[in-house]
Design an enzyme around this catalytic site. Sequence first.
Site, short mmCIF file in Angstrom:
data_model
loop_
_atom_site.label_atom_id
_atom_site.label_comp_id
_atom_site.label_asym_id
_atom_site.label_seq_id
_atom_site.Cartn_x
_atom_site.Cartn_y
_atom_site.Cartn_z
N PHE A 405 0.81 -1.22 0.00
CA PHE A 405 0.00 0.00 0.00
C PHE A 405 0.84 1.27 0.00
CE2 PHE A 405 0.95 0.05 4.30
CZ PHE A 405 -0.02 -0.27 5.22
N GLU A 406 0.16 2.41 -0.21
CA GLU A 406 0.81 3.70 -0.47
C GLU A 406 1.62 3.65 -1.78
OE1 GLU A 406 -0.17 5.99 1.25
OE2 GLU A 406 -0.43 5.42 3.33
N GLY A 407 1.18 2.84 -2.71
CA GLY A 407 1.90 2.63 -3.96
C GLY A 407 2.87 1.49 -3.78
#
Length: 598
Positions: A405-407
């Site tokens: 997550f968060e890219g």
Amino acid sequence: MAISAVTECLTRGGAFLISSCKPEDVFTPADLTDDQRLVGQTAEEFVAKEVIPAISDLEGHKEGLMAQILRKAAEIGLLGTGVPEEYGGAGLDKISGMLLAEKLSAYASFAVSFGAHTGIGTVPIVYFGTEEQKKKYLPKIASGELLSCYCLSEPQAGSDSLNSLTRAVLSPDGKNWILNGQKMWITNGGFADVYIVFAKVDGEKFSSFIVERGTPGFSAGAEEKKMGIRGSSTVPLFFDNAPVPKENLLHEIGRGHIVAFNTLNSGRYTLGASCMGASKHVLADASKYAHERRAFGKTLSDFGLIQAKLGEMAIRIFALESMMYRSAGLIEAAVSSPRPGADKSRQAMETLEEYAIESSISKVVGSETLDFCVDEGVQILGGYGFHEDYPMARAYRDSRINRIFEGTNEINRMLIIQMLMRRAQAGKLPLIPAALKLGEEVLAGPSFEEFQAGEFAEEDRALMQAKKVFLLAAGTAVQKFREKLADQQEVVAALSNIVMDIYAMESSLRRAQKSAAARGVSAGLMADVCRAFIYDAMDRLEKDARTALAGSAEGDTLTTQLAVLRRFAKHSPVDTIAIRRRVAAAVLVQDKYPFEGR
């Protein structure tokens, strides 16, 4: 020389690749103020009192418990740390915010829930909200009356977030946006009161909206069954002709990507800090077990291979910590020096954008450092590390999501190089002149450069050469692929690895030099850690550069480039076995990370 000791561009994101900072230019844990340390202490005490005793119930999703604990955090001001004082928050500086993320990391599910509210669930309104939106939502978000979350991912659009299928159209009377679609993997979604939702206006213009719980046609699905961070709420969201007041459009129509990406820059940086703190907890648990467990008539801590693991964990944490604090200092310096007449929130947003490269580095290195530490932690505990009665198993499971997550880390590796190239082409970062100058140096043949003598002479030389290695490999790749470089993802990933190692090398080195200068004596163990990290980093970046060059050149050109690479990457041998033993001994003395606050 291709790399010069200049300071003009030190304040630009990515400038570390082409300029050499001084030890006094970097912020380190030793520079924390008493007030900042108090923030960290308050967070640690809260986790010990309110969070750790509730882990079993949180893992079992006891109804309403996570929301209750978040509201307790609000009672001592922790939920308003990122909210400006004029809207009822604490308005903490960026360094304190990073420290808070680090200290709240003992239990990942709480850290994730806290970050989803105070970070990505709050930042969009702070930076992009209208005055009316700020006054309406921020005081209640800071007090915990309203809990918030961020809603970007969709079932068919994970990393490709702009490929959103959620739609928004203006109602015939012009009073509401009508939302239809679905969101996925929404942290805090099961209990949040405020949702930052991204959708395409008329199916084309990517935009952002503030949606409140209770909106007709809006509902949350069942909690997902996850491998890790089981104590956090993660649900899908559904919009079926859900009316959202027209005034709840966040920022501008078609500018949702600005909201999304700048918010993610903030989230990536704080995620790196959280991973740093979690890594320290894992190291402490592994050290304690190594002290207690006996085998073959000795404790595990007496064995060289166990010491090597503990030593390497501490070395990698030191490098990560050095980067995180350096970045925090840069960001805070930019934010706390307001331009005349500039809007504070906009300047803060612009600062996050400026240091987007460093934020991506923090996220990737932080998550991969933690993954390394939990893996070695499980190995040290052996069978008990695989058993759910021991916290190491949970730490292992919880860690894995951080690379997604968060890219994803793959996306962030691509972003690091894309942002560097974009800035170079725009003339904001003089990478091209530096590469041309390096080309002249290569054509001139080997030179006998003079480096400062002293304790860190070899490390200074290695750092300078590492930056040349990047320019060599990146320059070759750009010449070959030009605007098609982004399509060569394996080459880009190798270049990104070099960039990250260089930032870690320089941050670690300058921190050790600053510590030595402050004490007026040798940096001792800190010098050991710095030396071992740089030695290993040079091996890694030589391999990555060889990979990038082989993917970008061939024949005589490749042969020539590889010869230059060998010259640049040459470095003196270091007894890293002895260093890791010394570092492990320092860990084992206190059963914790040995450089805390230094």
